[in-house]
Design an enzyme around this catalytic site. Structure first.
Site, mmCIF file in Angstrom:
data_model
loop_
_atom_site.group_PDB
_atom_site.id
_atom_site.type_symbol
_atom_site.label_atom_id
_atom_site.label_comp_id
_atom_site.label_asym_id
_atom_site.label_seq_id
_atom_site.Cartn_x
_atom_site.Cartn_y
_atom_site.Cartn_z
ATOM 1 N N TRP A 133 112.274 -11.715 -54.031
ATOM 2 C CA TRP A 133 112.518 -11.273 -55.408
ATOM 3 C C TRP A 133 111.369 -10.427 -55.931
ATOM 4 O O TRP A 133 111.601 -9.453 -56.662
ATOM 5 C CB TRP A 133 112.770 -12.479 -56.297
ATOM 6 N N ASP A 175 127.662 -15.759 -67.713
ATOM 7 C CA ASP A 175 127.497 -15.483 -66.288
ATOM 8 C C ASP A 175 125.996 -15.406 -66.010
ATOM 9 O O ASP A 175 125.330 -14.428 -66.357
ATOM 10 C CB ASP A 175 128.196 -14.165 -65.934
ATOM 11 N N ASP A 200 120.807 -11.350 -66.756
ATOM 12 C CA ASP A 200 120.155 -10.935 -65.515
ATOM 13 C C ASP A 200 118.938 -10.104 -65.868
ATOM 14 O O ASP A 200 118.772 -9.668 -67.019
ATOM 15 C CB ASP A 200 121.098 -10.138 -64.603
ATOM 16 N N HIS A 246 122.221 -21.165 -53.699
ATOM 17 C CA HIS A 246 121.839 -21.158 -52.276
ATOM 18 C C HIS A 246 120.669 -20.221 -51.984
ATOM 19 O O HIS A 246 120.104 -20.267 -50.894
ATOM 20 C CB HIS A 246 123.046 -20.850 -51.383
ATOM 21 N N ASP A 247 120.319 -19.395 -52.966
ATOM 22 C CA ASP A 247 119.170 -18.498 -52.805
ATOM 23 C C ASP A 247 117.837 -19.188 -53.085
ATOM 24 O O ASP A 247 116.790 -18.530 -52.987
ATOM 25 C CB ASP A 247 119.278 -17.305 -53.760
#
Length: 335
Positions: A133, A175, A200, A246-247
């Site tokens: 990241w 989201d 995000d 899962h990241d």
């Protein structure tokens, strides 16, 4: 050749690195696009690429063995099979294979798999000096390729994901880590009574704003630039985590679930959509999550424990597609 020799040969071929690296270098150099039509000579191609002619010829010869290119009287040209590696093929392969994209760069961390197996930690920082990241934040071209990859990754499954959940139950959906907004836009388009809020990091958030504007959803879709490790917009009916947990390793996955639990109103839901070990996960993906992110595809018991730590009860599991499940969590009465 006897059976034992056949088995040894098959294992050798599976372990060999020449073919996967040849395909990745071919994609990185753009060879399938450069060799269209009548193709080109090795000399001309080497001059265009500033490559060593003899070495380039060796690469092309192996690609010809694989059927990716064909020999011509004057050089090589892309075969019909090799055209699947073109930039405009529409299958997302170039973003997965090119060594200068996030996907291609990340998979090279597999050379440090032994480190991950020994420590349980991601190999990516060991190879590149910082985590995945941080790399995306520092290099815009990597972030852009990653966003494209994520959008393409579930494009074909999008109709089933939208149709497989009764999204109309929720008047508002957040989201969390929603990328460029393709999924939320599809949900809102299918359900005019639902309002959406995407969270995000910039500049991905800016891309999401453009997605919503292009689809005429500005009146029902908000975007907040921020991290899912920080407080989330509060009071929504549903908090959606699509291919997020899962990241991350357990420590970070708990932090994400904690933010969702604290933001949801008492009747709210946390919706986790991703592969589930034992249901919709494969072993190769599991290793990729470990090596690149230090994460993994968790099983149902692990998800139950993850939610329970934050007052969230696993209330239902739906197998949405051949790759992903929906896990629905609700707040426990004493949470």
């Amino acid at each position: 050749m006897d059976h034992e020799d056949d088995a040894a040969d098959a294992l050798r071929r599976m372990a060999g690195l020449a073919t996967p690296m040849a395909l990745r270098v071919a994609a990185t150099l753009g060879l399938p696009d450069r060799l269209l039509g009548d193709g080109a000579s090795v000399e001309r191609l080497a001059a265009e690429l500033d490559a060593a002619p003899i070495a380039l010829d060796l690469l092309l010869a192996h690609l010809a063995t694989l059927g990716v290119v064909e020999r011509t009287p004057t050089g090589y040209r892309t075969s019909a099979y090799g055209e699947h590696l073109r930039l405009d093929a529409g299958n997302g392969l170039t973003d997965l294979l090119r060594l200068d994209t996030a996907g291609g760069r990340a998979e090279l961390a597999f050379v440090e798999l032994a480190h991950s197996v020994s420590t349980g930690r991601a190999a990516y920082p060991r190879r590149y000096g910082q985590d995945f990241w941080a790399d995306l934040a520092e290099h815009p071209h990597l972030r852009e390729s990653f966003d494209r990859q994520m959008t393409h990754r579930f494009r074909e499954q999008l109709p089933r994901i939208v149709a497989g959940v009764d999204w109309s139950r929720f008047s508002s959906v957040v989201d969390v880590g929603g990328g460029q907004g393709s999924l939320l836009a599809a949900i809102l388009t299918a359900h005019p009574g639902v309002r959406g809020h995407l969270v995000d990091l910039e500049p991905t958030a800016a891309d999401a704003r453009r997605t919503f504007t292009a689809q005429g959803l500005d009146d029902r879709a908000r975007v907040t630039a921020g991290s899912f490790f920080d407080p989330l917009p509060a009071g929504a009916d549903a908090y959606l985590l699509f291919d997020i947990l899962h990241d991350w390793d357990d420590e970070h996955a708990h932090r994400i679930m904690s933010r969702c639990a604290e933001a949801a109103h008492p009747a709210g839901r946390v919706l986790v959509v991703e592969a589930v070990a034992g249901l919709r996960a494969d072993s190769e993906s599991d290793l990729a999550m470990l090596v690149i992110f230090g994460g993994r595809e968790r099983g149902l018991d692990e998800f139950r424990a993850l939610g329970s730590a934050h007052g969230l009860l696993l209330d239902g599991v739906t197998e949405l597609t051949d790759q992903r499940c929906l896990l629905e969590f609700r707040l426990s009465a004493d949470g």
